[in-house]
Scaffold this active site. Structure first.
Site, PDB file in Angstrom:
ATOM      1  N   CYS A 107      -2.661  -2.954   7.285  1.00 56.41           N
ATOM      2  CA  CYS A 107      -2.425  -3.455   8.567  1.00 56.41           C
ATOM      3  C   CYS A 107      -2.752  -2.397   9.262  1.00 56.41           C
ATOM      4  O   CYS A 107      -2.788  -0.917   9.030  1.00 56.41           O
ATOM      5  CB  CYS A 107      -0.924  -3.625   8.412  1.00 56.41           C
ATOM      6  SG  CYS A 107       0.927  -1.891   8.156  1.00 56.41           S
ATOM      7  N   SER A 146      13.459 -46.219 -11.248  1.00 53.05           N
ATOM      8  CA  SER A 146      13.067 -45.694 -11.052  1.00 53.05           C
ATOM      9  C   SER A 146      13.266 -44.111 -11.732  1.00 53.05           C
ATOM     10  O   SER A 146      12.497 -43.274 -12.380  1.00 53.05           O
ATOM     11  CB  SER A 146      12.613 -44.767  -9.693  1.00 53.05           C
ATOM     12  OG  SER A 146      14.043 -44.264  -9.465  1.00 53.05           O
ATOM     13  N   ARG A 156      20.211 -26.027 -10.112  1.00 47.65           N
ATOM     14  CA  ARG A 156      20.941 -26.261 -11.734  1.00 47.65           C
ATOM     15  C   ARG A 156      21.762 -26.960 -12.050  1.00 47.65           C
ATOM     16  O   ARG A 156      21.896 -27.248 -14.108  1.00 47.65           O
ATOM     17  CB  ARG A 156      21.080 -24.489 -11.799  1.00 47.65           C
ATOM     18  CG  ARG A 156      20.224 -23.925 -12.431  1.00 47.65           C
ATOM     19  CD  ARG A 156      20.900 -22.301 -12.167  1.00 47.65           C
ATOM     20  NE  ARG A 156      21.793 -21.941 -10.984  1.00 47.65           N
ATOM     21  CZ  ARG A 156      21.816 -20.896 -10.750  1.00 47.65           C
ATOM     22  NH1 ARG A 156      21.893 -20.165 -11.932  1.00 47.65           N
ATOM     23  NH2 ARG A 156      22.351 -20.937  -8.953  1.00 47.65           N
ATOM     24  N   TRP A 172      13.428 -41.240 -14.279  1.00 45.91           N
ATOM     25  CA  TRP A 172      13.355 -40.655 -15.162  1.00 45.91           C
ATOM     26  C   TRP A 172      11.466 -40.732 -15.449  1.00 45.91           C
ATOM     27  O   TRP A 172      11.790 -41.146 -16.525  1.00 45.91           O
ATOM     28  CB  TRP A 172      14.243 -39.928 -16.278  1.00 45.91           C
ATOM     29  CG  TRP A 172      15.140 -39.908 -16.137  1.00 45.91           C
ATOM     30  CD1 TRP A 172      16.679 -40.087 -16.989  1.00 45.91           C
ATOM     31  CD2 TRP A 172      15.980 -38.356 -15.533  1.00 45.91           C
ATOM     32  NE1 TRP A 172      17.510 -39.225 -16.651  1.00 45.91           N
ATOM     33  CE2 TRP A 172      17.256 -38.812 -15.952  1.00 45.91           C
ATOM     34  CE3 TRP A 172      15.362 -37.611 -14.430  1.00 45.91           C
ATOM     35  CZ2 TRP A 172      18.158 -37.700 -14.862  1.00 45.91           C
ATOM     36  CZ3 TRP A 172      16.045 -37.162 -13.827  1.00 45.91           C
ATOM     37  CH2 TRP A 172      17.388 -37.463 -13.915  1.00 45.91           C
ATOM     38  N   GLU A 213      10.845 -34.270  -1.186  1.00 48.93           N
ATOM     39  CA  GLU A 213      10.415 -34.498  -2.135  1.00 48.93           C
ATOM     40  C   GLU A 213      11.039 -35.528  -1.718  1.00 48.93           C
ATOM     41  O   GLU A 213      11.358 -37.063  -2.216  1.00 48.93           O
ATOM     42  CB  GLU A 213      11.867 -33.960  -3.258  1.00 48.93           C
ATOM     43  CG  GLU A 213      12.168 -32.788  -3.612  1.00 48.93           C
ATOM     44  CD  GLU A 213      13.023 -32.425  -4.937  1.00 48.93           C
ATOM     45  OE1 GLU A 213      12.569 -33.418  -5.522  1.00 48.93           O
ATOM     46  OE2 GLU A 213      12.833 -31.541  -5.282  1.00 48.93           O
ATOM     47  N   GLY A 233      10.898 -39.877   0.237  1.00 47.99           N
ATOM     48  CA  GLY A 233       9.933 -40.599  -0.765  1.00 47.99           C
ATOM     49  C   GLY A 233       8.312 -40.563   0.040  1.00 47.99           C
ATOM     50  O   GLY A 233       8.374 -40.361   0.955  1.00 47.99           O
ATOM     51  N   GLU A 271       0.978  -1.243  -0.062  1.00 54.60           N
ATOM     52  CA  GLU A 271       0.277   0.220   0.200  1.00 54.60           C
ATOM     53  C   GLU A 271       1.053   1.449   0.059  1.00 54.60           C
ATOM     54  O   GLU A 271       0.184   2.303  -0.887  1.00 54.60           O
ATOM     55  CB  GLU A 271      -0.671   0.131   1.204  1.00 54.60           C
ATOM     56  CG  GLU A 271      -1.747  -1.002   1.860  1.00 54.60           C
ATOM     57  CD  GLU A 271      -1.333  -2.626   2.139  1.00 54.60           C
ATOM     58  OE1 GLU A 271      -0.738  -2.883   1.869  1.00 54.60           O
ATOM     59  OE2 GLU A 271      -2.169  -2.880   3.035  1.00 54.60           O
ATOM     60  N   ASP A 306      18.949 -43.787  -3.722  1.00 54.91           N
ATOM     61  CA  ASP A 306      18.723 -43.003  -5.201  1.00 54.91           C
ATOM     62  C   ASP A 306      19.936 -42.447  -5.782  1.00 54.91           C
ATOM     63  O   ASP A 306      20.006 -41.464  -6.104  1.00 54.91           O
ATOM     64  CB  ASP A 306      17.361 -41.913  -5.535  1.00 54.91           C
ATOM     65  CG  ASP A 306      15.903 -43.005  -4.910  1.00 54.91           C
ATOM     66  OD1 ASP A 306      15.958 -44.443  -5.427  1.00 54.91           O
ATOM     67  OD2 ASP A 306      14.504 -42.144  -5.078  1.00 54.91           O
TER      68      ASP A 306
END
Ligand code: AOF
Ligand code: ZN
Length: 391
Positions: free
Chosen positions: A83, A175, A214, A177, A313, A315, A60, A207
């Site tokens: 607020c 597993s 990245r 991909w 993520e 399991g 605001e 895994d």
């Protein structure tokens, strides 16, 4: 105070702009909310603002500064109730009154009791107020804030990937991909937006994921990825696990020094080896033997250390334990156009026997990502502070 009474389709359109502005706020606003504000006079936008960083000016205030004198006589569209408190900045309700705004339309009430009350203050000053316009979309932007403000724990997004018939791996364990490259890219974007990525030690052992954002090659040493967190009550994570390579991103392991009250003789040595590898090992005293209490203690500790929103993520065991503990706020499910007919299930140990006990979801979004389908759903529960209305 009116509740949607005087709102129109035109209000919904301006609110959509305020919501779009709010969405420009990124990770830096946490633990504060993503908020947007659009000031409109004579059907023209005279000021737009969004909250960009915690401690900075509220949406605001930014919009009022942009509008300057043009705010007089304007309607303010705000995604969250303005607020009424003196916090890091002065009360926005007073600023709106002082600027001569004549009408305030907001999407959701402020669940934070410290700051709430702005609408009542505006109404008392003779300003027309209205709440509920665009509530569902605006609420989605502040889910993390609401959980933090009310429960003082990290907001938990659970990401799962499976075949269309619900298997995460074939029966031989293979597993890799299941989903395609675009779905994986989307998961990387979710990791980048989270303050930490969380997995169970079973996933580390099975895994050996890196959980980077990245790929290490693109990463400079001063530009580490999101914190990686392993939940490992028995401290089974080996020091040579990919997740322990702290040159890629920092790593924290949450554990328990005692299992059901019994001391584990090798514990101190394994903890020391992990610490030597640069891993931050945190042994929580809370809750030996009780998954839910351990997980809640972890989520509170994460919040206290500044990890306000986390992406879990897997399991399958951790996912089920989080759901059982009522600690999943949003499910991000990627489903690949594949059928396995058997294999490892999405969830292990949910402990539900009758359909009445099912975890109910509210699906907000379904999108095709390459060949895969992404469902984004919140766990259905009452949103205490939010009118369940959207125009
Ligand atoms: C924001 N940005 O645009 C609005 C907020 O920490 P403070 O003092 O800046 O105050 C944060 C509280 O202000 C927050 O919990 C929420 O209740 C209210 N509104 N906060 O960070 C904003 N409009
Ligand atoms: Zn404010």
């Amino acid at each position: 105070m009116t509740f949607n009474e005087s709102a129109s389709d035109v209000d919904a359109q301006w609110m959509a702009q305020a919501i779009a502005a709010a969405a420009r706020g990124g990770r830096a606003v946490r633990p504060n909310p993503r908020v947007g504000c659009v000031l409109v006079r004579d059907e023209t936008v005279v000021g737009v603002g969004f909250h960009a960083a915690v401690g900075g000016p509220h949406a605001e205030a930014v919009a009022l500064r942009a509008a300057a004198d043009a705010a007089r006589g304007a309607t303010a569209y705000v995604t969250l109730e303005p607020c009424a408190h003196h916090g890091r900045t002065p009360p926005c309700a007073d600023a709106l009154i002082g600027a001569g705004v004549v009408r305030v339309v907001c999407a959701v009430l402020d669940p934070n009791p410290v700051a709430a009350g702005g609408l009542a203050r505006l109404a008392a000053a003779g300003i027309e107020v209205c709440v509920g316009v665009g509530a569902a979309k605006a609420h989605r932007l502040i889910e993390d804030f609401v959980v933090g403000a009310l429960q003082k724990r990290a907001y938990v997004q659970l990401k799962l990937a499976a075949t269309l018939d619900g298997y995460t791996a074939a029966s031989d364990g293979s597993s890799r991909w299941i989903t395609g490259p675009l779905a994986r890219q989307r998961v990387h974007a979710m990791r980048a937006f989270a303050d930490a990525v969380v997995v169970g030690s079973g996933t580390v052992l099975a895994d050996n994921p890196r959980l980077d954002v990245r790929g290490a090659d693109a990463m400079r040493s001063e530009d580490l990825g999101s914190l990686r967190v392993v939940l490992d009550r028995r401290l089974r994570t080996p020091t040579d696990a990919a997740v322990c390579d702290v040159a890629i991103a920092p790593t924290r392991v949450y554990t328990c020094a005692m299992q059901s009250g019994v001391a584990d003789p090798g514990f101190a040595q394994r903890a020391a080896a992990l610490a030597q590898a640069g891993v931050d090992v945190i042994a929580l005293d809370a809750a030996h033997g009780d998954d839910a209490a351990f997980l809640l203690a972890v989520m509170r500790d994460l919040f206290a250390r500044g990890q306000f929103a986390v992406l879990c993520e897997g399991g399958a065991t951790l996912a089920a334990a989080l759901l059982r503990a009522g600690l999943v706020d949003r499910l991000e499910l990627m489903m690949a156009p594949k059928l396995l007919g058997g294999g490892r299930p999405l969830l292990h140990g949910l402990g539900i026997e009758a359909i009445d006990g099912a975890v109910n979801l509210h699906i907000d979004d379904v999108s095709l990502v390459g060949d895969d389908v992404h469902f984004s759903a919140r766990i259905a529960r009452t949103l205490a502070s939010t009118p369940d209305l959207e125009r």
